[in-house]
Structures are given as C-alpha cells and as structure tokens.
Design a protein around this motif. Sequence first.
Motif, PDB file in Angstrom:
ATOM      1  N   TYR A 192      33.978  37.420  49.571  1.00 42.53           N
ATOM      2  CA  TYR A 192      35.234  38.058  49.962  1.00 42.53           C
ATOM      3  C   TYR A 192      36.079  37.078  50.773  1.00 42.53           C
ATOM      4  O   TYR A 192      35.561  36.363  51.624  1.00 42.53           O
ATOM      5  CB  TYR A 192      34.954  39.315  50.784  1.00 42.53           C
ATOM      6  N   THR A 193      37.372  37.076  50.483  1.00 42.28           N
ATOM      7  CA  THR A 193      38.274  36.128  51.134  1.00 42.28           C
ATOM      8  C   THR A 193      39.374  36.862  51.896  1.00 42.28           C
ATOM      9  O   THR A 193      40.048  37.730  51.349  1.00 42.28           O
ATOM     10  CB  THR A 193      38.909  35.190  50.085  1.00 42.28           C
ATOM     11  N   CYS A 194      39.516  36.471  53.159  1.00 41.45           N
ATOM     12  CA  CYS A 194      40.624  37.005  53.965  1.00 41.45           C
ATOM     13  C   CYS A 194      41.770  36.005  53.883  1.00 41.45           C
ATOM     14  O   CYS A 194      41.595  34.817  54.155  1.00 41.45           O
ATOM     15  CB  CYS A 194      40.172  37.182  55.410  1.00 41.45           C
ATOM     16  N   VAL A 195      42.943  36.482  53.474  1.00 40.01           N
ATOM     17  CA  VAL A 195      44.099  35.599  53.301  1.00 40.01           C
ATOM     18  C   VAL A 195      45.204  36.007  54.275  1.00 40.01           C
ATOM     19  O   VAL A 195      45.610  37.166  54.312  1.00 40.01           O
ATOM     20  CB  VAL A 195      44.633  35.647  51.848  1.00 40.01           C
ATOM     21  N   ALA A 196      45.661  35.054  55.075  1.00 41.80           N
ATOM     22  CA  ALA A 196      46.775  35.290  55.995  1.00 41.80           C
ATOM     23  C   ALA A 196      47.997  34.537  55.477  1.00 41.80           C
ATOM     24  O   ALA A 196      47.899  33.354  55.168  1.00 41.80           O
ATOM     25  CB  ALA A 196      46.414  34.817  57.398  1.00 41.80           C
TER      26      ALA A 196
ATOM     27  N   HIS B 142      53.478  29.322  54.644  1.00 41.17           N
ATOM     28  CA  HIS B 142      52.107  28.969  55.023  1.00 41.17           C
ATOM     29  C   HIS B 142      51.123  30.054  54.624  1.00 41.17           C
ATOM     30  O   HIS B 142      51.371  31.240  54.836  1.00 41.17           O
ATOM     31  CB  HIS B 142      52.027  28.745  56.536  1.00 41.17           C
ATOM     32  N   GLN B 143      50.015  29.608  54.031  1.00 41.99           N
ATOM     33  CA  GLN B 143      48.943  30.537  53.686  1.00 41.99           C
ATOM     34  C   GLN B 143      47.610  29.896  54.039  1.00 41.99           C
ATOM     35  O   GLN B 143      47.423  28.700  53.821  1.00 41.99           O
ATOM     36  CB  GLN B 143      49.001  30.863  52.203  1.00 41.99           C
ATOM     37  N   SER B 144      46.713  30.687  54.595  1.00 38.97           N
ATOM     38  CA  SER B 144      45.416  30.164  54.998  1.00 38.97           C
ATOM     39  C   SER B 144      44.361  31.217  54.693  1.00 38.97           C
ATOM     40  O   SER B 144      44.637  32.413  54.774  1.00 38.97           O
ATOM     41  CB  SER B 144      45.490  29.848  56.495  1.00 38.97           C
ATOM     42  N   ASN B 145      43.162  30.788  54.322  1.00 38.56           N
ATOM     43  CA  ASN B 145      42.127  31.779  54.006  1.00 38.56           C
ATOM     44  C   ASN B 145      40.742  31.348  54.463  1.00 38.56           C
ATOM     45  O   ASN B 145      40.496  30.178  54.718  1.00 38.56           O
ATOM     46  CB  ASN B 145      42.146  32.083  52.510  1.00 38.56           C
ATOM     47  N   LYS B 146      39.861  32.326  54.543  1.00 43.14           N
ATOM     48  CA  LYS B 146      38.462  32.099  54.905  1.00 43.14           C
ATOM     49  C   LYS B 146      37.615  33.050  54.056  1.00 43.14           C
ATOM     50  O   LYS B 146      37.969  34.209  53.887  1.00 43.14           O
ATOM     51  CB  LYS B 146      38.241  32.463  56.373  1.00 43.14           C
TER      52      LYS B 146
HETATM   53  C1  LIG Z   1      42.053  29.435  49.831  1.00 39.76           C
HETATM   54  O1  LIG Z   1      42.571  28.172  50.215  1.00 39.76           O
HETATM   55  C2  LIG Z   1      42.296  27.117  49.309  1.00 39.76           C
HETATM   56  C3  LIG Z   1      42.896  25.854  49.871  1.00 39.76           C
HETATM   57  O2  LIG Z   1      42.629  25.724  51.209  1.00 39.76           O
HETATM   58  C4  LIG Z   1      42.859  27.411  47.944  1.00 39.76           C
HETATM   59  O3  LIG Z   1      42.481  26.396  47.047  1.00 39.76           O
HETATM   60  C5  LIG Z   1      42.339  28.744  47.442  1.00 39.76           C
HETATM   61  O4  LIG Z   1      42.964  29.082  46.231  1.00 39.76           O
HETATM   62  C6  LIG Z   1      42.625  29.842  48.471  1.00 39.76           C
HETATM   63  N1  LIG Z   1      42.029  31.084  48.029  1.00 39.76           N
HETATM   64  C7  LIG Z   1      42.672  32.244  48.041  1.00 39.76           C
HETATM   65  C8  LIG Z   1      41.914  33.425  47.536  1.00 39.76           C
HETATM   66  O5  LIG Z   1      43.824  32.338  48.428  1.00 39.76           O
END
Ligand SMILES: *[C@@H]1O[C@H](CO)[C@@H](O)[C@H](O)[C@H]1NC(C)=O
Length: 327
Positions: free
Chosen positions: A197-201, A208-212
Amino acid sequence: MELLVLVSLCLLTFTGKTFGDKLDQTPIIIKEDESVILPCSFSTSLTNYRFDWKKDGKDVFLYENGRVNPSSPDEQFNGRVSHFPDEVKSGNASITIKQVKVSDSGTYTCLNLDGKEEERQQIKLTVGAFAKPLVSSHITADWALLRCEVLDASPEPTVVWYDSDGNNVSDRKPEVRETGGRYNIILETKVTKTDNYTCVATQNELNHQSNKTTSVNIKGTCPKPTIRIIEKLNNGTLVECKVRGVFPALKMEFQNRANFTVSAGAPQPSPNGINEYILRHYVTKEDHYHCVVTQDNICHQISSEENLVHVTSELKDTTGDKQTGES
Ligand SMILES: *[C@@H]1O[C@H](CO)[C@@H](O)[C@H](O)[C@H]1NC(C)=O
Ligand SMILES: *[C@@H]1O[C@H](CO)[C@@H](O)[C@H](O)[C@H]1NC(C)=O
Ligand SMILES: *[C@@H]1O[C@H](CO)[C@@H](O)[C@H](O)[C@H]1NC(C)=O
Ligand SMILES: *[C@@H]1O[C@H](CO)[C@@H](O)[C@H](O)[C@H]1NC(C)=O
C-alpha cells in the motif's frame, strides 16, 4: 519643455495609480530555504533613490537617499533582503530574499517614494514546504490499520492511500491540523487484503508529489464451511452450505464424492450477520456431498466435511440435480 515633462510625469503617476493596486506580476511559488527575486520596476528612474517594500503591513526593505535603511526591516526579514544597487537608477527596485520561510508567504507591495504621488506594484509570494509522508501499520490476523503522517507541509497537501493496482483505498477523511500556514495531516485506513500500500501526498501548487509504501501481509482466519440438511421433501433434500469469515466468499459449490460440481452459485450474505454467507441446493440424487468455498486471495479454497444426503424418492438415481432459487 518643463511643462511637457511635468505633464508626462503626471500621466505616468496617474497610470501607476490606476493600474498599480492590482497584482501586477504573476505570483511566485518557491520552495522553503531557497532565494527568490521579487521583481519591481518603475517606468521613471529612481533619481532620489527612494523606494520601499512592505508585506501585509510589515516593513521588508527601505531604501532612502541612496542607502538601505538598516532599522527599517521587520525582525522577520532582518539580514535576508538585498537589492540591486546598479539597477536602481534605471527604476529597478527588485529585491532578493534569501532562505525564504513559509511565513514569508503573502502579498508584497513595492512603493516608489520618489514622485509626488506614490506609485506601487504588488506581487504574491507562496513559499512551500514539501510534504514527506511517513507510514506505519497495525496488522492483525484479518485486517490492518494503515497510518500515513505528513508533517509540517505547506500548502496543504492531499493525502490518499492506494493499493498496488492504484485504487484509492482510503475509507475515511484525513485529520488535518494547521498552525501558521503549516499542515499536519494524518490519514488512517483499514484494509483486509495482503498487498503493498502506498500513501501519496500531492501539492499541486508546488507541482510536488511524494509517496511511501508499506507492505501488508494478512494471514486471515479461514473457517471451514459447514454443510447441513435443512429439509427432507418428497423427491429431494434441501441442503445448506454456510461459511463465516471477514472475507467475502466469491463462489460456493456443492460437490459430490467424485468432486463433480452439482451446483454453484453466487453466495448470499446471511441476513443475520454480514460476515456469513449461505448457499442452498435441492439434492435429488443420493450421494456424499461437501461444499467448496472460494474466497479472495487469503483463504483461496476451503472445503467442508462430507455429508451423506439420503433422498427418499422413487425419482432418485434417475434424475439429475436441479438447483433451487436462493431465499
Ligand atoms: C512513488 O514515487 C516514485 C518516485 O519517487 C514513483 O516512481 C512512483 O510511481 C510513485 N508511486 C506512486 C504510487 O505514486
Ligand atoms: C532588475 O534587476 C535584476 C538584477 O539585475 C534583473 O534580474 C531584473 O531582470 C531587472 N528587472 C528589470 C525590469 O529590468
Ligand atoms: C479517496 O477516497 C476517499 C474516501 O472515499 C475520498 O474522500 C477522497 O476524496 C478520494 N481521493 C481521491 C484522490 O480520489
Ligand atoms: C510488494 O513489493 C515487493 C517488492 O518491494 C514484492 O516482492 C512483493 O511481491 C509485493 N507484494 C505484493 C502483494 O504485491
């Protein structure tokens, strides 16, 4: 000649006054800790070298008689603002602010104090702090509570939990706290499937987009289905298969001893409990029957014990099975 100069000066001042009070420049968006140039230039030269910058009533920078007034700036801007000395003569009153902070965001006004009438320009500055999600999870046998924390972000990010197929699995609204333009956001969600599962901000304003991502393994409890006889009728017997579990049953089947499926159906949730599923079948041929339940990726297939179903009818052994409608 003197009159002409005076007239044109009046005209310039007039246009400056009429059109100068709106936002003259495209807003500037910048990341925290960077340096930014706030542009401002007047059509007249700043021969008396007097211009002033203000932000929402605070003093930012004052230039008088060819010198920076050191006592002018508000504490917030102290030591961080500079101008372009060589450009002042040509009417360029732009300034540089270094190490910008979120609190520097706002509308800045640049004032020309040279003329009799004040001439002004305005520009909007947005300083952003990038969102960095932190994730954690609490996992039980049947479900997991995912938690995503985004601290100290500005402007407010949108936060969403996605599964590995990119489906939004957020089942509630985020908890949002704001202090001084900075946002702390906590988004929890309950999931029942093993997945990453990925949290996307996302902060659209900052592009800007960042995820974990967190990996969740749910073992699941897989209770066996039970098969029982409901009712013996003249020419057949009504049997029922029932299964309990947090994961919805996708398919339920009755099979005879030879593992041949005699009836299959979409399971119906029991009216008594949301996690109980039922399938009924009208058996017209005597055999040992068991039922097989297919579930989502955790339990896969589970089979009940066998149950000998007697059929007391002359029709037995000659007809096939026919399925009753589910109640
Ligand atoms: C999460 O970030 C990475 C790059 O840091 C990107 O390649 C990936 O597609 C992103 N995943 C989602 C689900 O947004
Ligand atoms: C004002 O001066 C700065 C620094 O040299 C420059 O970047 C900017 O383009 C100038 N603005 C105008 C309108 O000339
Ligand atoms: C994700 O789902 C939640 C809950 O249904 C909803 O509030 C949110 O707006 C959705 N977000 C996106 C980006 O689709
Ligand atoms: C989760 O990601 C890891 C690699 O990061 C991968 O090996 C694993 O198969 C993934 N699990 C699922 C359920 O997608």
